[in-house]
Design an enzyme around this catalytic site. Structure first.
Site, PDB file in Angstrom:
ATOM      1  N   GLY A 146     -41.943  19.471  36.713  1.00 13.86           N
ATOM      2  CA  GLY A 146     -42.028  20.588  37.662  1.00 13.86           C
ATOM      3  C   GLY A 146     -42.842  21.717  37.060  1.00 13.86           C
ATOM      4  O   GLY A 146     -43.556  21.515  36.081  1.00 13.86           O
ATOM      5  N   ASN A 147     -42.745  22.901  37.642  1.00 11.49           N
ATOM      6  CA  ASN A 147     -43.417  24.065  37.050  1.00 11.49           C
ATOM      7  C   ASN A 147     -42.618  25.325  37.381  1.00 11.49           C
ATOM      8  O   ASN A 147     -41.599  25.265  38.057  1.00 11.49           O
ATOM      9  CB  ASN A 147     -44.873  24.160  37.540  1.00 11.49           C
ATOM     10  CG  ASN A 147     -44.947  24.293  39.040  1.00 11.49           C
ATOM     11  OD1 ASN A 147     -44.466  25.264  39.617  1.00 11.49           O
ATOM     12  ND2 ASN A 147     -45.526  23.289  39.704  1.00 11.49           N
TER      13      ASN A 147
END
Ligand code: CTP
Length: 399
Positions: free
Chosen positions: A209-210
């Site tokens: 993810g980020n």
């Protein structure tokens, strides 16, 4: 009124008891309500009633004596979509007219970013006094909306003009205000907004993810809704909430899911704002069971995700398409390439190099480059204000 943030200022007049009905009307219509009482008004309506009905703590003093915490008037001013002061006594009216600032409500009035409307209430002779007329005229010329006092029986037993407008009338004026703010260029138009990160699964418990919070995309949705647009907000995983009668909030997890949702809506939409931080790659294989740490090293083979913005650009007909570029180097050059490659009308650039800009912050610093070769830089601002700048740019671009 769904999702609208109404700040109610209550001053010390007998009509204060009627504000309980106004809070009920606002809450029933889906608005969020916060109240600030002047110290004198708690003689007329109990703070407990106000906080129970509004569902929020009540602000009275600059600080809370129990825990020493501070009631931040600037935050109230930024939070509210409108400040409604009802009843407005002659005393608070005169202080507003002269810029006096000796309580939390007055400090908040001076900090307001959006509209203030007031509903005066006092005895007939006070209302008819030239000083009151002068102060009301001053407030009106300062941009305050006035809901005139009405005729009828007054607390003194006299009959005449001075009664606070009924809660239903004040409610209708608040509705009128929001209706009048809707922009004819945006009202009724359909907008797709992508927001937040995407999570690409590795196994049932892990993902790539980020740090995107989704705040920018949600702020853009809020601004479009305020202008009367029909908004489809397609968001990756975030804790943010937004409710509005004209909002369809679609929650997705992966880039592929986000693309599917965009494809469903794209043809019928007028504007597309793609602010999501989509993961460029995803694991080629998602393990069915949790991966065990049996080896000293491991590698995950990644394959390219679909580029959602590129797909929208390739399938663009009447739509105005806006993309985002978050870069760490060669900002303008990279943004220009993206603008052309993805067939955008304009691109909003930000860089992680600017303090206060980008992921997680409540502020952002952007520049915009459009396909007519115009370039504009903006100051560091709250994401809500940045959203307004982007929509104002769009209005200018489309006019
Ligand atoms: N975007 C998208 N789908 C992707 C990747 C990006 O819709 N799979 C959109 C983003 O929402 C943003 C814009 O494309 O509006 C720019 O994203 P960015 O990741 O910065 O650009 P890329 O084109 O992926 O280029 P690079 O990663 O090389 O910088």
């Amino acid at each position: 009124m769904q999702g609208k943030r109404i700040l109610l200022g209550i001053t010390g007049g007998i009509a204060a008891y009627k504000i309980a009905f106004l809070i009920r009307l606002l809450k029933k219509s889906g608005a969020e309500v916060k109240c600030i009482l002047t110290p004198a008004s708690s003689d007329f309506i109990s703070p407990l009633v106000v906080s129970t009905l509004s569902g929020n703590p009540v602000g009275i003093e600059f600080w809370n004596k129990e825990d020493g915490s501070w009631n931040n008037h600037v935050e109230y001013g930024l939070w509210a979509d409108i400040l409604v002061i009802a009843p407005l006594t002659a005393n608070t009216m005169s202080k507003m007219a002269t810029g006096s600032c000796d309580n939390l409500l007055l400090a908040t009035y001076l900090s307001m970013k959006s509209k203030t409307i007031v509903a005066p209430a006092m005895d007939l002779d006070m209302y008819a006094h030239p000083t009151t007329s002068r102060n009301l005229a001053q407030l009106e010329s300062d941009g305050v909306g006035i809901i005139p006092a009405e005729d009828g029986e007054l607390a003194s037993g006299l009959e005449g003009t001075g009664r606070m407008a009924e809660p239903e009338t004040i409610f209708a004026k608040i509705e009128d205000y929001f209706e009048s703010k809707k922009d004819p260029m945006i009202k009724g138009k359909k907008v797709i907004i992508t927001a937040g990160p995407t999570y690409e699964n590795i196994d049932p418990v892990r993902f790539i993810g980020n740090h995107s919070s989704g705040k920018m995309g949600f702020a853009i949705a809020e601004r479009f809704l305020a202008d009367g647009a029909e908004v489809v907000l397609i968001s990756g995983p975030t804790k943010l909430q937004l409710e509005d009668a004209n909002l369809t909030l679609v929650r997705v997890r992966t880039a592929e899911e986000m693309l599917t949702e965009v494809q469903k809506e794209w043809e019928s939409c007028d504007f597309g704002v793609f602010s999501a931080a989509v993961a460029d790659y995803r694991p080629a294989d998602v393990a069915k069971e949790k991966i065990k740490k049996t080896e000293d090293e491991m590698s995950i083979r990644l394959i390219k995700n679909p580029d959602i913005l590129l797909w929208a650009g390739e399938n663009k007909k009447k739509q105005v398409l806006i993309g985002f570029a978050l870069e760490t180097n060669d900002l303008e050059l990279n943004a220009q390439k993206k603008l052309h490659k993805k067939n955008l009308n304009f691109i909003v650039m930000n860089t992680l190099m600017d303090p206060g800009a980008g992921f997680g912050h409540d502020t952002n610093k952007i520049s915009i480059l459009d396909d007519r070769n115009n370039f504009r830089s903006f100051e560091l601002k709250s994401k809500i204000e940045v959203a307004k700048d982007i929509i104002d740019y769009l209005k200018n671009y489309s006019s």
